[in-house]
Design a protein around this motif. Structure first.
Motif, PDB file in Angstrom:
ATOM      1  N   PHE A 202       4.504   2.278  -0.258  1.00 29.28           N
ATOM      2  CA  PHE A 202       3.872   3.428   0.387  1.00 29.28           C
ATOM      3  C   PHE A 202       4.902   4.457   0.845  1.00 29.28           C
ATOM      4  O   PHE A 202       4.648   5.659   0.821  1.00 29.28           O
ATOM      5  N   THR A 203       6.066   3.993   1.296  1.00 27.37           N
ATOM      6  CA  THR A 203       7.067   4.929   1.832  1.00 27.37           C
ATOM      7  C   THR A 203       8.296   5.029   0.938  1.00 27.37           C
ATOM      8  O   THR A 203       9.363   5.430   1.394  1.00 27.37           O
ATOM      9  N   TYR A 204       8.132   4.659  -0.317  1.00 22.28           N
ATOM     10  CA  TYR A 204       9.244   4.687  -1.258  1.00 22.28           C
ATOM     11  C   TYR A 204       9.790   6.109  -1.385  1.00 22.28           C
ATOM     12  O   TYR A 204       9.109   7.018  -1.852  1.00 22.28           O
ATOM     13  N   THR A 205      10.992   6.339  -0.913  1.00 25.59           N
ATOM     14  CA  THR A 205      11.579   7.681  -0.898  1.00 25.59           C
ATOM     15  C   THR A 205      12.997   7.604  -1.437  1.00 25.59           C
ATOM     16  O   THR A 205      13.792   6.808  -0.938  1.00 25.59           O
TER      17      THR A 205
ATOM     18  N   ARG B  80      10.302  12.670   2.486  1.00 23.28           N
ATOM     19  CA  ARG B  80       9.414  11.508   2.537  1.00 23.28           C
ATOM     20  C   ARG B  80       8.657  11.415   1.223  1.00 23.28           C
ATOM     21  O   ARG B  80       8.505  12.414   0.514  1.00 23.28           O
ATOM     22  N   ASN B  81       8.126  10.223   0.970  1.00 23.14           N
ATOM     23  CA  ASN B  81       7.252  10.039  -0.179  1.00 23.14           C
ATOM     24  C   ASN B  81       6.053  10.985  -0.056  1.00 23.14           C
ATOM     25  O   ASN B  81       5.468  11.098   1.005  1.00 23.14           O
ATOM     26  N   MET B  82       5.728  11.674  -1.120  1.00 21.14           N
ATOM     27  CA  MET B  82       4.571  12.577  -1.105  1.00 21.14           C
ATOM     28  C   MET B  82       3.792  12.405  -2.392  1.00 21.14           C
ATOM     29  O   MET B  82       4.369  12.379  -3.470  1.00 21.14           O
TER      30      MET B  82
ATOM     31  N   ARG C 119      -6.196   6.717  -6.407  1.00 17.17           N
ATOM     32  CA  ARG C 119      -6.670   5.447  -5.857  1.00 17.17           C
ATOM     33  C   ARG C 119      -6.370   5.417  -4.379  1.00 17.17           C
ATOM     34  O   ARG C 119      -5.311   5.884  -3.958  1.00 17.17           O
ATOM     35  N   LEU C 120      -7.275   4.813  -3.616  1.00 19.01           N
ATOM     36  CA  LEU C 120      -6.976   4.626  -2.199  1.00 19.01           C
ATOM     37  C   LEU C 120      -5.730   3.757  -2.088  1.00 19.01           C
ATOM     38  O   LEU C 120      -5.536   2.820  -2.872  1.00 19.01           O
ATOM     39  N   ASP C 121      -4.887   4.081  -1.149  1.00  9.83           N
ATOM     40  CA  ASP C 121      -3.623   3.370  -1.008  1.00  9.83           C
ATOM     41  C   ASP C 121      -3.582   2.683   0.358  1.00  9.83           C
ATOM     42  O   ASP C 121      -4.400   2.956   1.231  1.00  9.83           O
ATOM     43  N   VAL C 122      -2.620   1.811   0.519  1.00  3.13           N
ATOM     44  CA  VAL C 122      -2.557   0.936   1.676  1.00  3.13           C
ATOM     45  C   VAL C 122      -1.177   1.089   2.317  1.00  3.13           C
ATOM     46  O   VAL C 122      -0.159   0.830   1.675  1.00  3.13           O
TER      47      VAL C 122
END
Lengths: 377, 286, 157
Positions: free
Chosen positions: A307-310, B246-248, A298-301
């Motif tokens: 989005f940056t969940y690390t 980083r998230n990938m 899916r296109l993400d935003v």
């Protein structure tokens, strides 16, 4: 310039018919839910004939025209990425078997699409997606396959939205100069309504041969030229691109980011309407028995914290950092990554921002020196 | 932007995982295990230390995990996984014989060729030892190519130390200086208590700053303080290499998630020289 | 190391190596060598803080006794560093224990005579205070980083 032809407006439906006869599913502008969107055109009657739009930052309205203009509106909320980089999309399906797991890609035959009424900014947007999704070391096979099969009918812009369009300053319009099979210019004058047609490819020429047309007279060529020249001359809005990347990199702590973060709702509308925003996420869906699973893209935003969940935490938590990422990527780092700007000046993000944030205004503010005594972090 | 060292074969679908099986499993700590993976069909994925693979658990999802084994045999992969999220929890719970999908290898590895003829300083914090172990095993296999080799490793507590057998072996090697420290311990611990950056002062006579390649991996704060200690002693920014996380979602440079300034960590990293990160290193939430 | 004289040790110890010969000669007069077996205490919480320890070799644990738990080590100090700054804030007592984890050699400088020396020679006093501040700052920085529990499981900080 190649030879130009003229197609009378009465014969425009024939062009769609010809494309359909060649096996294309024609997609293009049509009126739905108070907006001009891109969807399948069964016939020319589906085109928004006699309609125009009124666009401002955070504002979009359709209006009836007095005439039967076919392309007298600017771009709407949709872009061609919905066909070339569709979302959601099943990447593959995996099935548990006696010996392990078998993985297959979807085998459905893809329709051949004719993109009808592609504006120059959007041709540039497709060229940007080409660089991102099939120009790097890894080619996205789903994009590449869809992209290789499209037929493109471009439309040179005789109408634009003064409050949102800025293609001239981006060098991306209003005239289609590449990437089309056929390019139309709508010439609408009292008592005359026709399309001047430029052929871009041999396949374009072949399709055109199926449609009644004639060679353009010199005055018709001049009229077509005049249409785009008038648009270019009247487009006042601009984004100053010289040195923009460097200015953004140098101003990552500019107080304007705090200012725009106060207004930005981080809704992500701008990324959804943007014709080049390509970021995606994937999810895995498994049937109830647990034997078949599919990976869906899916296109993400980039405006979401996920989005940056690390390693258990989002890295960009503040709205400020997320807006900054979007703008500096679009107008700055995109150049380092792909050798081209991520913005084509279509203005969609301005129109569809619910609070009317104008990225050209934000970019200009961020490159101006911050006032002494202003808050910095 | 550099080309990734693993160019895909033309026409291959880079989203499709290659089947592997768990052939061995070693519990490292309460929440961390090392999985040994083997291709049932003998497929090999030749990798370099510092690169990573996308490991896929059927129906659950995919995560980037560094290689931590020695690149001698590309059909055997070793990955150390900490159970923190839905996918890593499932990975850590896999048993011998279980199926795992693997894509990769991806990204830029450690600059082991550049480091030849240089002193090598490996600085690891926590799980950051996993990608450095792969580099160290490679260095030790070709020990004569390098000058002095020093490993500094910090962990949360003695119970959180990874690769104990390796640590014991490394401790005994005369051609390797290993220093281990922990953040906290009880009185049974006879080793050092303190933080990794502080170990650099202890070994500063064992590397020649301008002829040293430093390989650093750990939490971002630990790397920040380590870089400062190295800079203070004159190690140039272009010889300090960090491995970033980083998230990938794709590892192909296509999904956009792993951006750090102009870099895609999946293809321009995960290992990058600090000289490339420096312009952005002080920017928060980038 | 224990067969070296205090002057020789001061000449090679990182804390004092780059002082002038005269400065080191002054310090050598106040110094004696201490050798500790594992689990010997260099100094103990609550006792008068009367000396400054330059660790020559070995490993020393700075720790606190917690009733019901026993000694709780907090940080360790290696050869090349220093232990104890309470002597400079006299009259005062040690706030923590310092226990040898390995066989440890330390150069012990008499705190009271050091303070007297600094009154006579303020420049030397400033040089030592500056070095000591550096040790304190490094120790504090390490303590702050340890507080962060950087390698712990992801959670709200």
């Amino acid at each position: 310039m190649s030879q130009l032809s003229v197609l009378d407006s009465r014969d425009l439906p024939e062009l769609l018919v010809a494309l359909q006869r060649y096996g294309y599913r024609v997609v293009g502008p049509t009126r739905r839910d108070g907006a001009i969107v891109y969807d399948e055109l069964v016939s020319a009657a589906d085109l928004p004939i006699g309609w125009t739009d009124e666009q401002e930052a955070g504002h979009y309205r359709l209006k009836r025209r007095e005439d039967d203009a076919v392309f007298a509106y600017a771009v709407g909320p949709h872009s061609w990425k919905r066909f070339l980089h569709p979302s959601p999309l099943i990447l593959w399906r995996a099935r548990r078997t006696a010996v392990g797991v078998s993985i297959e890609t979807p085998t459905e035959e893809l329709p051949r699409l004719a993109l009808f009424g592609v504006r120059s900014c959007d041709l540039h947007a497709i060229a940007v997606l080409d660089r991102v999704l099939r120009g790097g070391p890894f080619v996205d096979p789903y994009y590449a396959e869809r992209r290789s099969r499209v037929f493109v009918v471009a439309i040179n812009c005789g109408h634009f939205s003064p409050s949102t369009c800025f293609c001239v300053s981006m060098g991306t319009g209003p005239k289609a100069t590449f990437g089309f099979d056929l390019a139309l210019t709508e010439v609408l004058e009292p008592g005359r309504h026709a399309f001047v047609v430029e052929v871009g490819t041999e396949e374009g020429a072949e399709v055109l041969r199926q449609v009644p047309h004639r060679t353009a007279e010199p005055w018709e060529r001049a009229a077509a030229e005049h249409v785009v020249k008038r648009t270019a001359a009247r487009m006042g809005r601009r984004l100053e691109t010289a040195g923009l990347k460097e200015a953004l990199y140098a101003n990552l702590e500019h107080p304007r980011w705090d200012d725009v973060a106060q207004r930005c709702l981080t809704c992500g509308n701008c990324t959804m309407v943007c014709p080049t925003c390509f970021c995606f996420t994937v999810e895995d869906r498994t049937d109830l028995t647990g034997t078949v699973t599919e990976r869906v893209r899916r296109l993400d935003v980039c405006f979401t914290t996920e989005f940056t969940y690390t390693a258990g935490k989002p890295l960009r938590q503040s709205a400020r950092s997320r807006y900054r990422q979007w703008l500096t990527h679009k107008l700055g780092s995109w150049g380092d990554q792909f050798g081209v700007s991520g913005c084509v000046g279509c203005g969609r993000c301005i129109t569809w921002c619910p609070v009317g944030i104008d990225m050209t205004e934000e970019a200009a503010a961020i490159r101006s020196p911050s006032e002494p005594g202003e808050r910095t972090r | 932007m550099r080309e990734p060292s693993s160019a895909p074969p033309p026409g291959a679908n880079p989203y499709i995982p290659v089947p592997f099986r768990v052939s061995g499993r070693r519990r490292e700590t309460a929440d961390t295990v090392t999985l040994r993976l083997r291709s049932p069909t003998g497929d090999s994925l030749p990798f370099k230390p510092g690169q990573f693979m996308m490991l896929y658990v059927f129906g659950v999802g995919e995560v980037p995990i560094s290689v931590s084994g020695r690149p001698r045999r590309a059909d055997i992969l070793e990955h150390t996984v900490r159970a923190v999220g839905p996918v890593t929890r499932r990975l850590a719970a896999l048993r011998r014989g279980d199926w795992v999908g693997v894509r990769g290898p991806f990204g830029q590895g450690w600059p082991l060729a550049l480091a030849e003829g240089f002193d090598v300083l490996l600085v690891a914090g926590g799980l950051g030892l996993a990608p450095l172990r792969s580099a160290l095993l490679q260095i030790l296999a070709q020990r004569d190519r390098y000058r002095r080799v020093t490993v500094l490793y910090g962990a949360r507590s003695p119970a959180d130390l990874l690769y104990r057998l390796d640590l014991t072996r490394w401790q005994q090697r005369p051609d390797l200086e290993l220093r281990v420290t922990v953040d906290r311990a009880d009185e049974r611990w006879r080793g050092q208590i303190g933080v990794v950056p502080a170990l650099i002062a202890q070994v500063e006579r064992q590397f020649e700053p301008t002829r040293t390649v430093a390989l650093v991996c750990g939490p971002e704060v630990m790397m920040r303080f380590t870089v400062r200690e190295l800079q203070k002693r004159g190690v140039p920014d272009d010889l300090i290499y960090l491995s970033l996380e980083r998230n990938m979602k794709c590892a192909l440079g296509l999904c956009g998630h792993c951006q750090f300034g102009p870099a895609f960590i999946c293809k321009d990293g995960p290992v990058m020289p600090f000289s490339r990160l420096a312009p952005f290193s002080e920017i928060r939430e980038l | 190391m224990s067969d070296h004289t205090p002057a020789e040790i001061l000449g090679s110890h990182p804390f004092t190596a780059d002082l002038s010969d005269e400065d080191r000669a002054q310090l050598a007069k106040l110094a004696r060598l201490g050798v500790y077996d594992p689990d010997d205490y260099l100094l103990r919480e609550g006792q008068p803080a009367t000396a400054f320890y330059l660790i020559v070799e070995g490993l020393v644990s700075i720790e606190l006794f917690i009733p019901g738990h026993g000694p709780r080590p907090l940080q360790t100090v290696e050869g090349g560093s220093a232990v104890g700054w309470s002597w400079m804030l006299a009259p005062s007592r040690w706030e923590f224990d310092a226990r040898a984890l390995e066989r440890t050699t330390a150069l012990i400088l008499d705190g009271e005579r050091l303070r007297d020396l600094f009154v006579e020679d303020c420049c030397l006093g400033l040089r030592i205070a500056h070095r000591l501040l550096f040790v304190v700052a490094e120790r504090l920085k390490a303590a702050r980083l340890q507080l962060l529990d950087l390698y712990g499981p992801p959670r709200e900080l």
